[in-house]
Write a protein that holds these residues in place. Structure first.
Motif, PDB file in Angstrom:
ATOM      1  N   GLN A 111       0.811  -1.207   0.000  1.00  0.00           N
ATOM      2  CA  GLN A 111       0.000   0.000   0.000  1.00  0.00           C
ATOM      3  C   GLN A 111       0.849   1.264   0.000  1.00  0.00           C
ATOM      4  O   GLN A 111       0.337   2.361  -0.156  1.00  0.00           O
ATOM      5  CB  GLN A 111      -0.945   0.025   1.194  1.00  0.00           C
ATOM      6  CG  GLN A 111      -0.257   0.326   2.520  1.00  0.00           C
ATOM      7  CD  GLN A 111      -1.239   0.830   3.553  1.00  0.00           C
ATOM      8  OE1 GLN A 111      -2.255   1.400   3.204  1.00  0.00           O
ATOM      9  NE2 GLN A 111      -0.932   0.627   4.816  1.00  0.00           N
ATOM     10  N   ARG A 112       2.154   1.153   0.189  1.00  0.00           N
ATOM     11  CA  ARG A 112       2.980   2.338   0.348  1.00  0.00           C
ATOM     12  C   ARG A 112       3.340   2.918  -1.018  1.00  0.00           C
ATOM     13  O   ARG A 112       3.917   2.223  -1.855  1.00  0.00           O
ATOM     14  CB  ARG A 112       4.249   1.990   1.129  1.00  0.00           C
ATOM     15  CG  ARG A 112       3.935   1.454   2.519  1.00  0.00           C
ATOM     16  CD  ARG A 112       5.165   0.980   3.240  1.00  0.00           C
ATOM     17  NE  ARG A 112       4.793   0.322   4.494  1.00  0.00           N
ATOM     18  CZ  ARG A 112       5.637  -0.374   5.221  1.00  0.00           C
ATOM     19  NH1 ARG A 112       6.890  -0.505   4.846  1.00  0.00           N
ATOM     20  NH2 ARG A 112       5.229  -0.945   6.352  1.00  0.00           N
ATOM     21  N   PRO A 113       3.039   4.192  -1.259  1.00  0.00           N
ATOM     22  CA  PRO A 113       3.263   4.790  -2.580  1.00  0.00           C
ATOM     23  C   PRO A 113       4.688   4.653  -3.084  1.00  0.00           C
ATOM     24  O   PRO A 113       4.918   4.512  -4.279  1.00  0.00           O
ATOM     25  CB  PRO A 113       2.875   6.260  -2.358  1.00  0.00           C
ATOM     26  CG  PRO A 113       1.899   6.226  -1.230  1.00  0.00           C
ATOM     27  CD  PRO A 113       2.386   5.120  -0.333  1.00  0.00           C
ATOM     28  N   GLU A 114       5.696   4.659  -2.170  1.00  0.00           N
ATOM     29  CA  GLU A 114       7.075   4.585  -2.635  1.00  0.00           C
ATOM     30  C   GLU A 114       7.401   3.244  -3.270  1.00  0.00           C
ATOM     31  O   GLU A 114       8.433   3.107  -3.935  1.00  0.00           O
ATOM     32  CB  GLU A 114       8.056   4.873  -1.486  1.00  0.00           C
ATOM     33  CG  GLU A 114       7.998   3.867  -0.335  1.00  0.00           C
ATOM     34  CD  GLU A 114       7.053   4.288   0.775  1.00  0.00           C
ATOM     35  OE1 GLU A 114       6.088   5.030   0.455  1.00  0.00           O
ATOM     36  OE2 GLU A 114       7.270   3.892   1.930  1.00  0.00           O
ATOM     37  N   ASN A 115       6.553   2.258  -3.081  1.00  0.00           N
ATOM     38  CA  ASN A 115       6.806   0.948  -3.666  1.00  0.00           C
ATOM     39  C   ASN A 115       6.105   0.749  -5.006  1.00  0.00           C
ATOM     40  O   ASN A 115       6.223  -0.311  -5.610  1.00  0.00           O
ATOM     41  CB  ASN A 115       6.373  -0.146  -2.688  1.00  0.00           C
ATOM     42  CG  ASN A 115       7.287  -0.210  -1.481  1.00  0.00           C
ATOM     43  OD1 ASN A 115       8.437  -0.595  -1.600  1.00  0.00           O
ATOM     44  ND2 ASN A 115       6.781   0.199  -0.321  1.00  0.00           N
ATOM     45  N   PHE A 116       5.348   1.751  -5.471  1.00  0.00           N
ATOM     46  CA  PHE A 116       4.737   1.640  -6.782  1.00  0.00           C
ATOM     47  C   PHE A 116       5.811   1.788  -7.855  1.00  0.00           C
ATOM     48  O   PHE A 116       6.730   2.597  -7.707  1.00  0.00           O
ATOM     49  CB  PHE A 116       3.681   2.726  -6.999  1.00  0.00           C
ATOM     50  CG  PHE A 116       2.452   2.540  -6.156  1.00  0.00           C
ATOM     51  CD1 PHE A 116       2.078   1.303  -5.696  1.00  0.00           C
ATOM     52  CD2 PHE A 116       1.672   3.631  -5.830  1.00  0.00           C
ATOM     53  CE1 PHE A 116       0.944   1.137  -4.923  1.00  0.00           C
ATOM     54  CE2 PHE A 116       0.535   3.484  -5.057  1.00  0.00           C
ATOM     55  CZ  PHE A 116       0.177   2.233  -4.605  1.00  0.00           C
ATOM     56  N   PRO A 117       5.699   1.072  -8.961  1.00  0.00           N
ATOM     57  CA  PRO A 117       6.636   1.290 -10.065  1.00  0.00           C
ATOM     58  C   PRO A 117       6.491   2.706 -10.613  1.00  0.00           C
ATOM     59  O   PRO A 117       5.446   3.329 -10.499  1.00  0.00           O
ATOM     60  CB  PRO A 117       6.188   0.257 -11.114  1.00  0.00           C
ATOM     61  CG  PRO A 117       5.358  -0.719 -10.362  1.00  0.00           C
ATOM     62  CD  PRO A 117       4.721   0.043  -9.249  1.00  0.00           C
ATOM     63  N   LYS A 118       7.545   3.201 -11.208  1.00  0.00           N
ATOM     64  CA  LYS A 118       7.478   4.492 -11.872  1.00  0.00           C
ATOM     65  C   LYS A 118       6.818   4.332 -13.231  1.00  0.00           C
ATOM     66  O   LYS A 118       6.910   3.278 -13.861  1.00  0.00           O
ATOM     67  CB  LYS A 118       8.886   5.077 -12.049  1.00  0.00           C
ATOM     68  CG  LYS A 118       9.591   5.383 -10.735  1.00  0.00           C
ATOM     69  CD  LYS A 118      10.981   5.926 -10.983  1.00  0.00           C
ATOM     70  CE  LYS A 118      11.675   6.226  -9.654  1.00  0.00           C
ATOM     71  NZ  LYS A 118      13.053   6.731  -9.869  1.00  0.00           N
ATOM     72  N   LYS A 119       6.128   5.386 -13.685  1.00  0.00           N
ATOM     73  CA  LYS A 119       5.421   5.304 -14.959  1.00  0.00           C
ATOM     74  C   LYS A 119       6.364   5.024 -16.122  1.00  0.00           C
ATOM     75  O   LYS A 119       5.943   4.548 -17.166  1.00  0.00           O
ATOM     76  CB  LYS A 119       4.639   6.586 -15.215  1.00  0.00           C
ATOM     77  CG  LYS A 119       3.409   6.740 -14.331  1.00  0.00           C
ATOM     78  CD  LYS A 119       2.561   7.909 -14.756  1.00  0.00           C
ATOM     79  CE  LYS A 119       1.301   7.987 -13.888  1.00  0.00           C
ATOM     80  NZ  LYS A 119       0.434   9.111 -14.287  1.00  0.00           N
ATOM     81  N   SER A 120       7.641   5.326 -15.940  1.00  0.00           N
ATOM     82  CA  SER A 120       8.598   5.100 -17.021  1.00  0.00           C
ATOM     83  C   SER A 120       9.025   3.644 -17.140  1.00  0.00           C
ATOM     84  O   SER A 120       9.661   3.258 -18.121  1.00  0.00           O
ATOM     85  CB  SER A 120       9.844   5.968 -16.798  1.00  0.00           C
ATOM     86  OG  SER A 120      10.458   5.637 -15.556  1.00  0.00           O
ATOM     87  N   GLU A 121       8.688   2.824 -16.162  1.00  0.00           N
ATOM     88  CA  GLU A 121       9.100   1.426 -16.195  1.00  0.00           C
ATOM     89  C   GLU A 121       8.229   0.658 -17.185  1.00  0.00           C
ATOM     90  O   GLU A 121       7.019   0.525 -17.004  1.00  0.00           O
ATOM     91  CB  GLU A 121       9.030   0.820 -14.799  1.00  0.00           C
ATOM     92  CG  GLU A 121      10.052   1.447 -13.849  1.00  0.00           C
ATOM     93  CD  GLU A 121      10.063   0.786 -12.485  1.00  0.00           C
ATOM     94  OE1 GLU A 121       9.575  -0.359 -12.370  1.00  0.00           O
ATOM     95  OE2 GLU A 121      10.563   1.413 -11.542  1.00  0.00           O
ATOM     96  N   ALA A 122       8.861   0.135 -18.232  1.00  0.00           N
ATOM     97  CA  ALA A 122       8.142  -0.427 -19.379  1.00  0.00           C
ATOM     98  C   ALA A 122       7.231  -1.589 -19.013  1.00  0.00           C
ATOM     99  O   ALA A 122       6.184  -1.768 -19.630  1.00  0.00           O
ATOM    100  CB  ALA A 122       9.139  -0.865 -20.442  1.00  0.00           C
ATOM    101  N   TRP A 123       7.591  -2.382 -17.999  1.00  0.00           N
ATOM    102  CA  TRP A 123       6.834  -3.606 -17.726  1.00  0.00           C
ATOM    103  C   TRP A 123       5.406  -3.346 -17.294  1.00  0.00           C
ATOM    104  O   TRP A 123       4.557  -4.226 -17.371  1.00  0.00           O
ATOM    105  CB  TRP A 123       7.549  -4.452 -16.676  1.00  0.00           C
ATOM    106  CG  TRP A 123       7.559  -3.877 -15.292  1.00  0.00           C
ATOM    107  CD1 TRP A 123       8.512  -3.067 -14.757  1.00  0.00           C
ATOM    108  CD2 TRP A 123       6.577  -4.057 -14.266  1.00  0.00           C
ATOM    109  NE1 TRP A 123       8.200  -2.723 -13.477  1.00  0.00           N
ATOM    110  CE2 TRP A 123       7.018  -3.321 -13.136  1.00  0.00           C
ATOM    111  CE3 TRP A 123       5.380  -4.766 -14.191  1.00  0.00           C
ATOM    112  CZ2 TRP A 123       6.292  -3.279 -11.953  1.00  0.00           C
ATOM    113  CZ3 TRP A 123       4.657  -4.723 -13.003  1.00  0.00           C
ATOM    114  CH2 TRP A 123       5.114  -3.991 -11.902  1.00  0.00           C
TER     115      TRP A 123
END
Length: 227
Positions: A111-123
């Motif tokens: 649930q922690r926002p810092e663990n979301f992938p970045k939008k630039s990550e292609a996968w």
């Protein structure tokens, strides 16, 4: 009439790209074609109740959703086919379920926002739903007597739309049901109005072939699962 989960399949032609939705029209269609569902809708909420719910959850509901609650404050439990196999949450139920999810997720790293992938990550660029078990910007909109939930997804994946409706069985496999509440209700109303959807005296809805309308908006191309 069967209730097999695999039975709800509809082509993309069911989805209305633009909405001409009117609550007067929709309520009239429900009273005519699905009176059991119409009779299970609650009286309106107030602006103050909406604002109080938003303040607790730390979000602002989409304009259409706010207007929907000013028309009906959700529905009674027996209307479990009003949304795709869910009863429509009242504001009190929405806040209660949101708090319950927050409590269950308190120690979950997902649930922690810092663990979301970045939008630039292609996968994950093509994902409509964020690959997490829970996020506080998922707002309960539908409920059952099981662990299944229907949410307004206010923090979608890169390919998603803020406010999209997602169903989640609690097993890390949420799927998109509609781009929003307006799209769902508009399409459901039109299917009822032209006879493509039929509802019985219990409020259960079926297509013209007798197959259960667990959802009017689940073509394979809309189903989006997390990885």
């Amino acid at each position: 009439m069967g209730r097999n989960l695999s039975e709800w399949k509809f082509s993309m032609s069911n989805i209305q790209p633009k909405s001409s939705f009117s609550w007067d029209w929709f309520d009239a269609v429900l009273h005519d074609k699905a009176p059991a569902l119409a009779n299970a809708l609650n009286p309106p909420a107030t602006q103050e109740q909406i604002q109080a719910a938003e303040a607790i959850m730390g979000i602002k509901l989409p304009l259409f959703v706010r207007k929907a609650y000013l028309r009906h404050d959700g529905s009674q439990p027996e209307s479990r086919f009003f949304l795709p196999y869910f009863s429509w949450c009242s504001l009190d139920r929405m806040v209660r379920d949101w708090r319950d999810m927050q409590s269950m997720a308190a120690d979950e790293i997902e649930q922690r926002p810092e663990n979301f992938p970045k939008k630039s990550e292609a996968w994950w660029r093509d994902l409509k739903v964020r690959p997490v078990w829970w996020h506080p910007s998922r707002i309960p909109i539908g409920y059952t007597n099981t662990s299944d939930h229907l949410f307004l997804d206010m923090k979608p994946g890169p390919a998603g739309v803020a406010g999209q409706m997602i169903a989640d069985d609690g097993m890390m496999s949420p799927s998109v049901k509609a781009t929003g509440l307006e799209q769902y209700l508009d399409t459901f109303g039109k299917m009822l109005a032209d006879g493509r959807a039929l509802c019985d005296s219990n409020g259960e809805c079926f297509d013209q072939n007798g197959q259960h309308l667990r959802s009017v908006l689940t073509p394979p191309s809309l189903a989006v699962h997390t990885r």
